[in-house]
Design an enzyme around this catalytic site. Structure first.
Site, PDB file in Angstrom:
ATOM      1  CE  LYS A  94     -66.938  13.993 -15.586  1.00 20.83           C
ATOM      2  NZ  LYS A  94     -67.253  12.714 -14.902  1.00 20.83           N
ATOM      3  CG  ASP A 172     -68.775  10.955 -12.264  1.00 18.48           C
ATOM      4  OD1 ASP A 172     -69.332  12.040 -12.074  1.00 18.48           O
ATOM      5  OD2 ASP A 172     -67.536  10.811 -12.268  1.00 18.48           O
TER       6      ASP A 172
END
Length: 309
Positions: A94, A172
């Site tokens: 991810k 993030d």
């Protein structure tokens, strides 16, 4: 549960901090996988065949049918596309890519090639997440407050790519919270407003405040030193729930819940990948990325002090 009769060969691409901290131990402990090769310009894993060039690896090792990409998001699309064109199954760290358009193209290509594409969200595999989701099915969510504050110097030491275009900045880690939110809420929400704090010398935000429909809010900050905060607090018609420590702990009505033994986030991801490859399926849920993209579209830019590692 193991889905492969024998461990499948897998290659790990991008041997950085997340690969060493999470992927390598998870693969070493998995009955489903045999880490057969690495691809990285900056090192490898002791005892494992190492390659520096991805194209050369694909040509040299057609027997390795699965690749796990741990690269930063900026170069990941090109690597994923090459792997899919070579008919390799692909697992993505991810966030799965820089943009939604990239991900739609990879999803289309995986379907055309008849291979698995897995956009993994490790925080969804935290010990308390599934239990929280099942509890919320029986309740009406009245509001959610997310507090996600950590120290970028600890988790991304010297990694300037996180502040470069495509690196997402504080989104993030924040996308981890959004991956949990989109997993546990019975009804979807959408972003309505955001404030994004950009260091004057950086291209992505270091902090953010997000407001969603349904009385959902989030605060992300990459400047917190000392103890780190990863909390999701939920008000419902039957009392409060809270996920603490990134989803590792669950509180219901203020009481800590006993959770079943849990293998860990990354072992769970690799078990899911084995399941998907075994079934010939893909799993590309882009809901967390949609919220990030909306924040970048709707967000009010606030310039703050410069940041240096």
């Amino acid at each position: 549960m193991s889905y492969a009769k024998e461990p499948r060969k897998i290659a790990l691409v991008g041997i950085g901090k997340i690969a060493r901290d999470q992927h390598v131990p998870a693969l070493a402990a998995s009955p489903d996988w045999d880490l057969a090769a690495t691809v990285s310009r900056k090192g490898g894993v002791e005892g494992i065949e190492a390659h520096e060039d991805f194209d050369a690896f694909l040509e040299a090792r057609p027997d390795i049918e699965v690749v796990s990409l741990c690269l930063p998001p900026q170069p990941r699309f090109d690597y994923a596309k090459k792997a899919l064109l070579a008919r390799r199954h692909v697992m993505l760290e991810k966030p799965p890519g820089q943009t939604l358009a990239e991900m739609h193209e990879l999803e289309r290509l995986a379907a055309k090639q008849g291979v698995t594409l897995y956009a993994s969200w490790h925080s969804r595999m935290a010990a308390g997440v599934a239990a929280a989701r099942s509890r919320l099915v029986e309740r009406v969510v009245q509001g959610v407050c997310i507090t996600w504050k950590e120290d970028v110097r600890k988790w991304h030491p010297g990694q300037d790519w996180v502040f470069a275009p495509g690196g997402m900045g504080v989104m993030d880690p924040g996308i981890n919270a959004l991956s949990i939110l989109t997993e546990i809420l019975p009804e979807p929400v959408h972003l309505v407003a955001a404030d994004l704090e950009f260091p004057e010398n950086r291209d992505t935000p270091i902090a953010a405040r997000l407001e969603f429909s349904g009385h959902v809010s989030a605060v992300f900050d990459w400047r917190q030193e000392g103890p780190q905060t990863w909390d999701i607090e939920i008000e419902t018609n039957k009392g409060p729930l809270a996920l603490r420590e990134g989803g590792a702990r669950l509180e219901v009505d203020g009481a800590e819940q006993e959770l079943l033994d849990h293998p860990g986030e990354y072992p769970s991801l690799y078990a899911r990948m084995a399941e998907l490859v075994g079934r010939g399926e893909s799993d590309v849920d882009l809901a967390p990325m949609i919220h990030v993209a909306d924040a970048m579209t709707l967000g009010r830019r606030v310039t703050v002090a410069p940041f240096e590692f």
